[in-house]
Design a protein around this motif. Structure first.
Motif, PDB file in Angstrom:
ATOM      1  N   GLU A   2       2.946  55.738  40.002  1.00 29.94           N
ATOM      2  CA  GLU A   2       4.266  56.054  39.487  1.00 29.94           C
ATOM      3  C   GLU A   2       4.628  55.145  38.309  1.00 29.94           C
ATOM      4  OE1 GLU A   2       6.888  55.767  42.792  1.00 29.94           O
ATOM      5  OE2 GLU A   2       6.342  57.745  43.613  1.00 29.94           O
ATOM      6  N   GLY A   3       4.220  53.877  38.393  1.00 31.02           N
ATOM      7  CA  GLY A   3       4.492  52.961  37.295  1.00 31.02           C
ATOM      8  C   GLY A   3       3.775  53.373  36.021  1.00 31.02           C
ATOM      9  N   ALA A  39       5.623  54.647  32.512  1.00 33.44           N
ATOM     10  CA  ALA A  39       5.392  54.087  31.175  1.00 33.44           C
ATOM     11  C   ALA A  39       5.071  55.190  30.169  1.00 33.44           C
ATOM     12  CB  ALA A  39       4.254  53.062  31.230  1.00 33.44           C
ATOM     13  N   ILE A  40       4.295  56.175  30.591  1.00 35.43           N
ATOM     14  CA  ILE A  40       3.940  57.278  29.694  1.00 35.43           C
ATOM     15  C   ILE A  40       5.173  58.094  29.327  1.00 35.43           C
ATOM     16  CG2 ILE A  40       2.699  59.476  29.561  1.00 35.43           C
ATOM     17  CD1 ILE A  40       0.501  58.137  31.304  1.00 35.43           C
ATOM     18  N   PHE A  41       5.970  58.459  30.319  1.00 33.88           N
ATOM     19  CA  PHE A  41       7.110  59.342  30.067  1.00 33.88           C
ATOM     20  C   PHE A  41       8.281  58.620  29.394  1.00 33.88           C
ATOM     21  CE2 PHE A  41       5.342  61.739  33.878  1.00 33.88           C
ATOM     22  CZ  PHE A  41       4.728  62.692  33.077  1.00 33.88           C
ATOM     23  N   GLY A  53       9.016  46.068  28.999  1.00 34.99           N
ATOM     24  CA  GLY A  53      10.380  46.168  28.491  1.00 34.99           C
ATOM     25  C   GLY A  53      10.502  45.893  27.009  1.00 34.99           C
ATOM     26  N   ILE A  54       9.406  46.064  26.283  1.00 38.15           N
ATOM     27  CA  ILE A  54       9.371  45.799  24.839  1.00 38.15           C
ATOM     28  C   ILE A  54       9.256  47.112  24.088  1.00 38.15           C
ATOM     29  CG2 ILE A  54       7.985  44.774  22.982  1.00 38.15           C
ATOM     30  CD1 ILE A  54       7.306  42.538  24.978  1.00 38.15           C
ATOM     31  N   TRP A  85       1.063  50.164  23.332  1.00 39.06           N
ATOM     32  CA  TRP A  85       2.373  50.804  23.427  1.00 39.06           C
ATOM     33  C   TRP A  85       2.803  50.986  24.876  1.00 39.06           C
ATOM     34  CZ3 TRP A  85       3.146  54.841  19.036  1.00 39.06           C
ATOM     35  CH2 TRP A  85       4.507  54.968  18.727  1.00 39.06           C
ATOM     36  N   LEU A  86       1.886  51.434  25.724  1.00 39.15           N
ATOM     37  CA  LEU A  86       2.216  51.631  27.132  1.00 39.15           C
ATOM     38  C   LEU A  86       2.440  50.296  27.839  1.00 39.15           C
ATOM     39  CD1 LEU A  86      -0.259  54.509  28.048  1.00 39.15           C
ATOM     40  CD2 LEU A  86       2.197  54.679  27.589  1.00 39.15           C
ATOM     41  N   ALA A  87       1.610  49.308  27.518  1.00 39.73           N
ATOM     42  CA  ALA A  87       1.810  47.988  28.114  1.00 39.73           C
ATOM     43  C   ALA A  87       3.155  47.407  27.684  1.00 39.73           C
ATOM     44  CB  ALA A  87       0.675  47.054  27.709  1.00 39.73           C
ATOM     45  N   ALA A  88       3.523  47.623  26.415  1.00 39.63           N
ATOM     46  CA  ALA A  88       4.805  47.128  25.923  1.00 39.63           C
ATOM     47  C   ALA A  88       5.960  47.758  26.680  1.00 39.63           C
ATOM     48  CB  ALA A  88       4.931  47.396  24.425  1.00 39.63           C
TER      49      ALA A  88
END
Length: 241
Positions: free
Chosen positions: A18-19, A23-25, A157-158, A150-153
């Motif tokens: 879910e996490g 992040a993707i959505f 919360g970045i 981008w997904l890790a950011a």
């Protein structure tokens, strides 16, 4: 551990899945919500590590990362954007042109950090495994590094904003890049006041997300896919969003 079919189950636990999907959505191209707070070194290190673990054809890893916090350098990049954006605006007239001019399309000076992810087109030597037929796979691979970051950011919360309205030759000159190094992605990074519930261009009425079911073909372009269960599953997912 095996699933009900007896096959090994390598899926992540549900909360972790879910996490990832969140992040993707919820990933957004951020332009206007940046806060001045610096990104802590340990957080930036995690983002760069995520980018560096992207897949690459022939394991060539063609990317490099230029951290840009010097105001003078960013002002030069911003000047390139202003010039190119004025030219791009000329392509849109009437209401569309007015809407284009209202859009905020970069955060070069507002974000606390700019990051240019480059592609070294000589990385891996003359003959890279898997690149013989499609030379652009080095560019494709670098795009995967951008997506990883981008997904890790988003998970951290970045916010990240990709500034694509730039002359790449002029950008390469400002950054002092060698001739064989291409500035693939110029990104603005920083903590944000909020993440929009929808992509900014969709909220502004510029363009909406295309229906996924209409983008699925079967065995050839334009041919209907014989996959009723799949389309039912897609409809169920869309109904939940």
């Amino acid at each position: 551990m095996a699933d009900s079919t007896g096959r090994p189950d390598h899926a992540f636990p549900e909360a972790q899945r879910e996490g990832l999907y969140r992040a993707i959505f919820e990933r957004r191209d951020v332009r206007a919500q940046f806060r001045p707070d610096p990104i802590p070194p340990e957080v930036l290190a995690r983002l760069l590590q995520a980018a560096h673990h992207a897949p690459s054809v022939g394991f060539m890893q063609p990317w490099d990362f230029l951290l840009i916090d010097d105001r003078a350098v960013r002002e030069r990049v911003h000047a390139i954007f202003e010039r190119e954006n004025a030219k791009a605006a000329e392509a849109h007239t009437g209401e569309r042109g007015a809407l284009y001019r209202r859009l905020k399309l970069e955060g070069i000076l507002e974000s606390p950090l700019n990051l240019c992810i480059t592609c070294d087109r000589r990385r891996g030597g003359e003959h890279v495994l898997g690149r013989q037929s499609i030379l652009e796979t080095d560019l494709f691979s670098t795009c995967l590094a951008v997506q990883n970051l981008w997904l890790a950011a988003r998970a951290e919360g970045i916010g990240v904003g990709w500034v694509s309205i730039l002359d790449q030759g002029d950008l390469a000159e400002v950054l002092g890049l060698p001739a064989h190094v291409y500035p693939l992605a110029y990104l603005c990074l920083g903590y944000v006041d909020d993440f929009l519930d929808r992509p900014e261009l969709a909220r502004a009425g510029w363009r909406q997300r295309l229906p996924l079911a209409e983008r699925v073909h079967g065995n050839g372009w334009g041919e209907a896919a014989d996959a009723s269960a799949l389309f039912e599953a897609l409809a169920a997912l869309e109904a939940r969003r």
